[in-house]
Design a protein around this motif. Sequence first.
Motif, short mmCIF file in Angstrom:
data_model
loop_
_atom_site.label_atom_id
_atom_site.label_comp_id
_atom_site.label_asym_id
_atom_site.label_seq_id
_atom_site.Cartn_x
_atom_site.Cartn_y
_atom_site.Cartn_z
N UNK A 53 -21.91 -11.75 3.17
CA UNK A 53 -23.03 -12.92 3.54
C UNK A 53 -23.49 -12.68 5.11
N UNK A 54 -22.23 -12.55 5.83
CA UNK A 54 -22.51 -12.39 7.35
C UNK A 54 -23.16 -11.01 7.65
N UNK A 55 -22.74 -10.07 7.09
CA UNK A 55 -23.27 -8.61 6.99
C UNK A 55 -24.94 -8.49 6.47
N UNK A 56 -25.38 -9.62 5.90
CA UNK A 56 -26.71 -9.59 5.47
C UNK A 56 -26.85 -9.01 3.97
N UNK A 57 -25.68 -8.63 3.56
CA UNK A 57 -25.78 -7.82 2.04
C UNK A 57 -25.47 -8.59 1.16
N UNK A 58 -25.81 -10.17 1.10
CA UNK A 58 -25.58 -10.86 -0.11
C UNK A 58 -26.25 -10.38 -1.38
N UNK A 59 -25.42 -10.50 -2.32
CA UNK A 59 -25.81 -10.02 -3.82
C UNK A 59 -25.79 -8.56 -4.11
N UNK A 60 -25.62 -7.73 -3.05
CA UNK A 60 -25.76 -6.38 -3.14
C UNK A 60 -24.59 -5.36 -3.60
N UNK A 306 -18.06 -1.13 18.30
CA UNK A 306 -18.94 -1.78 19.00
C UNK A 306 -20.24 -1.62 18.59
N UNK A 307 -20.62 -0.19 18.60
CA UNK A 307 -21.85 0.18 18.06
C UNK A 307 -22.27 -0.86 16.70
N UNK A 308 -21.29 -0.69 15.89
CA UNK A 308 -21.65 -1.32 14.52
C UNK A 308 -21.80 -2.83 14.62
N UNK A 309 -21.16 -3.41 15.68
CA UNK A 309 -21.15 -4.89 15.88
C UNK A 309 -22.54 -5.19 16.73
N UNK A 310 -23.22 -4.17 17.38
CA UNK A 310 -24.35 -4.40 17.89
C UNK A 310 -25.64 -4.24 16.92
N UNK A 311 -25.37 -3.68 15.73
CA UNK A 311 -26.46 -3.17 14.86
C UNK A 311 -27.08 -4.61 14.20
N UNK A 312 -28.38 -4.43 14.36
CA UNK A 312 -29.35 -5.87 13.55
C UNK A 312 -28.73 -5.92 11.95
N UNK A 313 -28.75 -7.14 11.81
CA UNK A 313 -28.42 -7.48 10.35
C UNK A 313 -29.87 -7.59 9.74
#
Length: 314
Positions: A53-60, A306-313
């Motif tokens: 959910x926090x990664x913006x991938x809910x249901x995928x 760190x780059x991953x955590x900086x990526x947009x959701x």
Amino acid sequence: MRKLIIDTDTAADDSFALLVGLLHPQADLKAITIVAGNVDFTQQVQNALITIDQAGRSGEVPVFKGATDPLTRPWLEASAHGDGKGNVDWPQPRQLPESIHAAEAIVKMANENPGDLDILAIGPLTNIALALALDRDLPKKIGELWIMGGCDNSIGNVTAAAEYNFYVDPEAAQMVMATGFDVTIVTWTLTLASATWTSEQLGAIRDLETPLAHFFSVLDTPNKEYNESVGVPGSTHPDSLTAMLMVEPSLILRSSRRRVEIETQSNLTRGYSLMDPREVRRVNGKEFNATVIDEIDALGFYTRFVELLSSPIR
Ligand code: CA
């Protein structure tokens, strides 16, 4: 791009490994399977769903519930993680877990994608052993099996002899190591040397002020506090390291072929991983059965995360 299943006892660093699977451009995460380990089983399922959910991938990405206990031994929780989600309430995830068992899901997906699906196993190996029991040809159908577990003939984190994942279910670990998977191992030894982040590094993540950096910092804090209570300066990232190395192999500086065996008989050295690098073994003439990662680009791992955590959701 790697098609993969992540098998996880989701708490803290497991969630960060899931973020790699969910967000890294080289990862095509097909499923998450949950195994008894770090914290209460139901909590682990919830933690995985929260992470999606926090990664913006809910249901995928489907989540399958697997073994709620080791093969033959009582479950033993890890002491480092609190509830594994930072001991705070996150929004209720929208996704629900699937109904079929994780071991069945692994076998089904391996048969649907022969040779083309890799597994990242970052908890005790119970689900993989159960899948193997369902389908003895599984090692031929899986591409690579990456395991976070064991120590490189060195001091463990549960006992002096053993690392948590192998300690909790040594029978499963030995079964998996003995049956012909194409295995790569990231050890606790490597984690202490190269995936332990200092207060300054953690502060720099906090300062990113992205939603994912906040999620990371909250989940990571109990691990850092626990580590400092046992003399490890900073927070340790064995699972996210293993995930990152799978999709960023250029971070691997040195690896070696080994014969890896897990101790199942002894109380004193339960779960000990013998990682034998010798070409000629007079007593145990068995073949090498794993690649062990010996050295990585530690700063590169931190930077990529760190780059991953900086990526947009999305
Ligand atoms: Ca784990």
